[in-house]
Design an enzyme around this catalytic site. Sequence first.
Site, PDB file in Angstrom:
ATOM      1  N   SER A 216      11.741  -9.166  10.637  1.00  0.00           N
ATOM      2  CA  SER A 216      10.671  -9.692  11.469  1.00  0.00           C
ATOM      3  C   SER A 216      11.223 -10.615  12.554  1.00  0.00           C
ATOM      4  O   SER A 216      12.046 -10.193  13.369  1.00  0.00           O
ATOM      5  CB  SER A 216       9.645 -10.397  10.574  1.00  0.00           C
ATOM      6  OG  SER A 216       8.458 -10.676  11.257  1.00  0.00           O
ATOM      7  N   ASP A 311       1.605  -2.301   9.907  1.00  0.00           N
ATOM      8  CA  ASP A 311       2.285  -3.462  10.493  1.00  0.00           C
ATOM      9  C   ASP A 311       2.028  -3.494  11.994  1.00  0.00           C
ATOM     10  O   ASP A 311       2.324  -2.520  12.693  1.00  0.00           O
ATOM     11  CB  ASP A 311       3.783  -3.357  10.214  1.00  0.00           C
ATOM     12  CG  ASP A 311       4.582  -4.567  10.704  1.00  0.00           C
ATOM     13  OD1 ASP A 311       3.983  -5.477  11.304  1.00  0.00           O
ATOM     14  OD2 ASP A 311       5.806  -4.577  10.483  1.00  0.00           O
ATOM     15  N   HIS A 341       3.864  -5.031   6.505  1.00  0.00           N
ATOM     16  CA  HIS A 341       4.870  -6.024   6.862  1.00  0.00           C
ATOM     17  C   HIS A 341       5.247  -6.806   5.603  1.00  0.00           C
ATOM     18  O   HIS A 341       4.398  -7.070   4.752  1.00  0.00           O
ATOM     19  CB  HIS A 341       4.278  -6.967   7.918  1.00  0.00           C
ATOM     20  CG  HIS A 341       5.296  -7.770   8.651  1.00  0.00           C
ATOM     21  ND1 HIS A 341       6.040  -7.259   9.688  1.00  0.00           N
ATOM     22  CD2 HIS A 341       5.685  -9.062   8.501  1.00  0.00           C
ATOM     23  CE1 HIS A 341       6.842  -8.197  10.159  1.00  0.00           C
ATOM     24  NE2 HIS A 341       6.656  -9.293   9.448  1.00  0.00           N
TER      25      HIS A 341
END
Length: 370
Positions: A216, A311, A341
């Site tokens: 991320s 996501d 995610h």
Amino acid sequence: MTTKPFTAVVLSSVIASVFVPLTATAQTEPAQATTAATDAAVTTPAAAQDMATPAPEMQSVLDKLAELGAKPLHTLTVDQARAQPTPADAVAAVMVDKGIDAGPAADIATSDIVIPGPAGDIKARVYTPPGDGPFPVIVYYHGGGWVIADIDTYDASARALSLGVGAVVVSSHYRQGPEDVFPAAHDDAYAAYVWVVENSGTLNGDSARMMIAGESAGANLAANVAIMARDAKITQPLHQLLVYPVAGNDMTTPSYLENAEASPLGKADMAWFVEHAFAAMTDASDPRVNLVGRDDLADLPPATLITAQIDPLRSESIAYGEALQAAGGEVKMMNYDGVTHEFFGMGAVVPQAVEAMDFAVAQLRAALGS
């Protein structure tokens, strides 16, 4: 930095005025299965679909997260967000409920260290696999939108990478907003990489076999470290593992539209991160954030890029992989259906996370010639 009392609705409208649309090319996504990697972009229609239903094992983690009392990030203060249960806590609770053992990764040796940074010490954790070494080295950066989370939150990913690759993993923390806004995290990430290169021998590591990884916001840091190492003409990593990286500044991509209400990360949550991670909204257009808008992506290490179907970041992550390919880079991309995610480190309870970790480990080992 004093945070601004935006509501999620107002904040999203402000973000939309700052986050410019990508080109039509970047809006498309390669068609990918969970069983095979793609080397070249195969585009599909850019139109967003309805949000997918999480796979049962993924849903069990989301249900447990809600049961533990976690609330959407955009409804919380920074202190509340940092204190509330995390997806990693939910995984641990599911493991207890199902009597699942932590497995061999629990036996990876660890030691906490500090790395000198541009504004003080950077906390880091060293994971060392069994054996004599010297080992390959992976510098790993955790997620959290440059605002929340730490090396404890992402312990499972670092452990699994160390065990699977047979590498020393240095999981590096970094300064976070709103106390230290952009580019503090990026400066710390690069400083940590340089330090590890220069001191790998003290960690039983081999600086000739350096790699980087991140998830991320941490994957964005890893991508930037590769660019900065190239530009500074220092030791470049042999490979970069980028797991659903923050790679653009457009909140109208297909995956943002599909997954605006997704848990644990939706559109309003990403807007909340932007509010707290940057001194000004316009900072999000910086090329270190808007990676897909860069025109200097040649001569970077080969990359493995992992995305999740549910996501908001899926589209921009894939667009960055396409941009690397267009610049002549070697890129393997894999999208995993039915997961959200944060799924990557959930191998103890989510089968797709096992597949993703196995894929990542295989790519990193291949980069080492193993």
